[in-house]
Design an enzyme around this catalytic site. Structure first.
Site: not given
Ligand code: AMP
Length: 288
Positions: A31, A35, A37, A157, A160, A194
């Site tokens: 959550g 952009e 996400h 990530d 991950q 973050r």
């Molecule tokens: P998170 O909400 O941080 O757990 O991220 C959810 C998904 O969004 C994960 O697959 C992340 O790698 C991806 N994500 C987070 N930040 C970015 C970004 N700046 N560009 C592309 N994907 C992202």
């Protein structure tokens, strides 16, 4: 768009889709959407087509946070996230509660975890013990609930994504894992929920991660022969820590597929780094 919080309701709908036939694309998130996400959501839509179903999960997973990490203050804004998902054409927003995802965990009645043993040892795994155990466990659970044909993860990530791909292979999840590129702010900072923590003078200092990546790229591209990883690490570390509030957690050079550490850095070697800007821990990575 439907919002579902019950595990059973989500699983029933997923089973119905499986019977009726639409392809299902899945984007797991914690959550506070940005952009980055949304680019994964659009990728999922392209992958499943206009008649397919796109599911976004929104769940701040407690088991991937360490005891001294930011679980309780992790940014949350359900109404905004739901509006963004609706506008992006998401079919189902799956937003379960802790009680639904980990029934009985507080009373010690939750005891099954998924552990990847090799790729998760270095970098984020070394700095954040139990982090990847939490990630693989929640993603495996979500795969079993949403039953997607394709799941989209961000290259932001990198480690991950590699671990999830390995887990899906090793445990025979019948789905495809797709990795989509990192979205950045105009100054190069990788988008992240973050980044909200970066107030006042901290925000400009956060550029240090992207600047380090650019320095490494320039060094590799201009050198006639492979570059010493140790020497380049020291140089990047000095450059980053020139910022008054920046402290390097790790800088690693590695092979992008196997994550094997590289002693020599050349074109195609991958760089990942984790840096504290004040108390906020940021990560980034790129192919050199
Ligand atoms: P998170 O909400 O941080 O757990 O991220 C959810 C998904 O969004 C994960 O697959 C992340 O790698 C991806 N994500 C987070 N930040 C970015 C970004 N700046 N560009 C592309 N994907 C992202």
């Amino acid at each position: 768009m439907r919002t579902i919080s019950s595990v059973l309701a989500m699983q029933r709908l997923a089973l119905k889709w499986r019977r009726l036939g639409p392809r299902v694309g899945f984007v797991p998130t914690m959550g506070y959407l940005h952009e980055g996400h949304l680019s994964l959501v659009h990728r999922a839509r392209r992958l499943v087509g206009p008649r397919g179903k796109v599911v976004v999960s929104l769940y701040v997973n407690p088991t991937q946070f360490g005891p001294r990490e930011d679980f309780s203050r992790y940014p949350r804004d359900f109404a905004r996230d739901a509006a963004l998902c609706r506008d992006a054409g998401v079919d189902v927003l799956f937003a379960p509660t802790d009680a639904a995802m980990y029934p009985g965990r507080d009373q010690g009645r939750y005891s099954t975890y998924v552990v990847e043993k090799t790729l998760s040892q270095s970098m984020e795994g070394a700095s954040r013990p139990a982090h990847f155990r939490g990630v693989t466990t929640i993603v495996a659970k979500l795969f079993n609930i949403v039953l997607p044909d394709v799941a989209v993860f961000g290259a932001k990530d990198w480690q991950q994504a590699a671990i999830i791909q390995r887990m899906a292979m090793d445990l025979n999840f019948p789905l495809k894992v797709v990795v989509a590129p990192t979205k950045r702010e105009p100054d190069g900072l990788a988008m992240s929920s973050r980044n909200k923590y970066l107030v006042g003078p901290l925000r400009p200092q956060a550029r240090a991660l992207w600047q380090a990546i650019q320095t490494a790229q320039a060094a590799v591209r201009s050198a006639p022969t492979p570059v010493s990883a140790a020497r380049l690490k020291r140089r990047l570390c000095r450059q980053i820590e020139d910022q008054p509030d920046a402290r390097v957690d790790y800088i690693e050079f590695f092979e992008p597929e196997t994550l094997a550490s590289a002693a020599k850095v050349r074109r195609g070697t991958h760089l990942a780094l984790a840096v504290f800007i004040g108390t906020t821990r940021l990560i980034d990575n790129a192919r050199l």
